[in-house]
Write an enzyme that holds these catalytic residues in place. Structure first.
Site, PDB file in Angstrom:
ATOM      1  CD  GLU A  60      -2.575  -1.243  -4.577  1.00 19.07           C
ATOM      2  OE1 GLU A  60      -2.468  -0.329  -5.419  1.00 19.07           O
ATOM      3  OE2 GLU A  60      -1.673  -1.514  -3.759  1.00 19.07           O
ATOM      4  NE  ARG A 120       4.070   9.899  -3.467  1.00 23.44           N
ATOM      5  CZ  ARG A 120       4.165   8.602  -3.194  1.00 23.44           C
ATOM      6  NH1 ARG A 120       5.340   7.997  -3.246  1.00 23.44           N
ATOM      7  NH2 ARG A 120       3.095   7.907  -2.857  1.00 23.44           N
ATOM      8  CE1 TYR A 164      -0.976   2.972   1.255  1.00 21.66           C
ATOM      9  CE2 TYR A 164      -2.873   4.071   2.226  1.00 21.66           C
ATOM     10  CZ  TYR A 164      -1.814   4.063   1.342  1.00 21.66           C
ATOM     11  OH  TYR A 164      -1.593   5.157   0.533  1.00 21.66           O
ATOM     12  NE  ARG A 175       5.974   2.541  -6.599  1.00 24.67           N
ATOM     13  CZ  ARG A 175       5.778   2.618  -5.284  1.00 24.67           C
ATOM     14  NH1 ARG A 175       4.574   2.849  -4.784  1.00 24.67           N
ATOM     15  NH2 ARG A 175       6.789   2.480  -4.461  1.00 24.67           N
ATOM     16  CE  LYS A 182      -1.123   8.362  -0.754  1.00 28.12           C
ATOM     17  NZ  LYS A 182       0.079   8.194   0.089  1.00 28.12           N
ATOM     18  CG  HIS A 225      -1.648   4.262  -3.795  1.00 31.78           C
ATOM     19  ND1 HIS A 225      -0.780   3.560  -2.988  1.00 31.78           N
ATOM     20  CD2 HIS A 225      -2.187   3.348  -4.650  1.00 31.78           C
ATOM     21  CE1 HIS A 225      -0.810   2.272  -3.333  1.00 31.78           C
ATOM     22  NE2 HIS A 225      -1.648   2.120  -4.329  1.00 31.78           N
ATOM     23  CG  PHE A 256       3.963   4.951   8.637  1.00 29.27           C
ATOM     24  CD1 PHE A 256       3.097   4.584   7.620  1.00 29.27           C
ATOM     25  CD2 PHE A 256       5.276   4.463   8.605  1.00 29.27           C
ATOM     26  CE1 PHE A 256       3.515   3.750   6.586  1.00 29.27           C
ATOM     27  CE2 PHE A 256       5.704   3.638   7.566  1.00 29.27           C
ATOM     28  CZ  PHE A 256       4.809   3.276   6.558  1.00 29.27           C
ATOM     29  CG  ASN A 316       2.916  10.538  -0.261  1.00 27.90           C
ATOM     30  OD1 ASN A 316       1.693  10.341  -0.292  1.00 27.90           O
ATOM     31  ND2 ASN A 316       3.796   9.575  -0.015  1.00 27.90           N
ATOM     32  CB  THR A 331       7.807   6.840   0.114  1.00 26.69           C
ATOM     33  OG1 THR A 331       7.714   5.576  -0.549  1.00 26.69           O
ATOM     34  CG2 THR A 331       6.711   6.953   1.154  1.00 26.69           C
TER      35      THR A 331
HETATM   36  P1  DAT Z   1       4.426   4.545  -1.390  1.00 25.79           P
HETATM   37  O1  DAT Z   1       3.147   5.330  -1.247  1.00 25.79           O
HETATM   38  O2  DAT Z   1       5.533   5.355  -1.983  1.00 25.79           O
HETATM   39  O3  DAT Z   1       4.207   3.234  -2.100  1.00 25.79           O
HETATM   40  P2  DAT Z   1       4.528   3.006   1.081  1.00 25.79           P
HETATM   41  O4  DAT Z   1       3.663   2.004   0.379  1.00 25.79           O
HETATM   42  O5  DAT Z   1       5.772   2.529   1.738  1.00 25.79           O
HETATM   43  O6  DAT Z   1       4.947   4.198   0.079  1.00 25.79           O
HETATM   44  O7  DAT Z   1       3.675   3.773   2.187  1.00 25.79           O
HETATM   45  C1  DAT Z   1       2.337   4.114   1.932  1.00 25.79           C
HETATM   46  C2  DAT Z   1       2.085   5.496   2.452  1.00 25.79           C
HETATM   47  O8  DAT Z   1       2.311   5.531   3.864  1.00 25.79           O
HETATM   48  C3  DAT Z   1       3.029   6.575   1.889  1.00 25.79           C
HETATM   49  O9  DAT Z   1       2.608   7.052   0.633  1.00 25.79           O
HETATM   50  C4  DAT Z   1       2.949   7.618   2.961  1.00 25.79           C
HETATM   51  C5  DAT Z   1       2.857   6.778   4.237  1.00 25.79           C
HETATM   52  N1  DAT Z   1       4.197   6.569   4.797  1.00 25.79           N
HETATM   53  C6  DAT Z   1       5.161   5.758   4.318  1.00 25.79           C
HETATM   54  N2  DAT Z   1       6.276   5.804   5.050  1.00 25.79           N
HETATM   55  C7  DAT Z   1       6.018   6.701   6.034  1.00 25.79           C
HETATM   56  C8  DAT Z   1       6.764   7.209   7.136  1.00 25.79           C
HETATM   57  N3  DAT Z   1       8.015   6.813   7.360  1.00 25.79           N
HETATM   58  N4  DAT Z   1       6.165   8.126   7.928  1.00 25.79           N
HETATM   59  C9  DAT Z   1       4.903   8.528   7.694  1.00 25.79           C
HETATM   60  N5  DAT Z   1       4.133   8.084   6.692  1.00 25.79           N
HETATM   61  C10 DAT Z   1       4.682   7.180   5.865  1.00 25.79           C
HETATM   62 MG    MG Z   2       3.084   1.537  -1.528  1.00 22.31          MG
END
Ligand code: DAT
Ligand code: MG
Length: 152
Positions: free
Chosen positions: A129, A105, A51, A88, A11, A118, A59, A115, A94
């Protein structure tokens, strides 16, 4: 290809903090093979598509804005046995403060919105993707010379 592939992305915070090499190194030393790699400055459309499954989340808007207005990311495809799920595990959960030490992370990040990396969450999202970020000809068909020493 014999083994599965996953999509990973350093990222904007990871690129700015010069963590790309560290991240690639962890995946490569595990035994996974880098078969796609490019630096991209994604626009809102690409990030929104990436996304799409999170668009109902509070968010989402901030996430899309951050990812599309913070400069380049490094898009990657890694290949190997179990690379989607184990990738993962190597990334951590996350929230970096809930990620175990030893994960990317857990070792390298603090806040959820910074974080660092991805990774695709399943083989079906991985295929989607990879297709979203890479043209077929941008993903190499590499026969890794070390595979006989990684796989039995
Ligand atoms: P991951 O990246 O672990 O697969 P995700 O797909 O649920 O997690 O979310 C994508 C991204 O969105 C994550 O890397 C960071 C952001 N994100 C997720 N949950 C969040 C939250 N509660 N507040 C702020 N940003 C968030
Ligand atoms: Mg995800």
């Amino acid at each position: 290809t014999k083994y599965e592939r996953t999509f990973m992305m350093v990222k904007p915070d990871g690129v700015q903090r010069q963590l790309t090499g560290e991240i690639i190194k962890r995946m490569e030393t595990k035994g996974y093979v880098l078969v796609g790699l490019k630096m991209v400055t994604p626009d809102e459309k690409l990030v929104s598509q990436h996304y799409d499954d999170l668009k109902a989340r509070p968010f989402y808007k901030g996430l899309v804005k951050y990812m599309s207005s913070s400069g380049p990311v490094v898009a990657m495809v890694f290949q190997g046995k179990g690379v989607v799920d184990y990738g993962r595990v190597m990334i951590g959960v996350t929230d970096p403060l809930k990620s175990a030490p030893g994960t990317i992370r857990g070792d390298l990040s603090v806040d959820v919105g910074r974080n660092t990396i991805h990774g695709s969450d399943g083989t079906s999202p991985a295929q989607d993707e990879i297709a979203l970020w890479f043209k077929p000809e941008e993903v190499a068909d590499i026969k890794n010379c070390a595979s006989a020493w990684i796989y039995e």
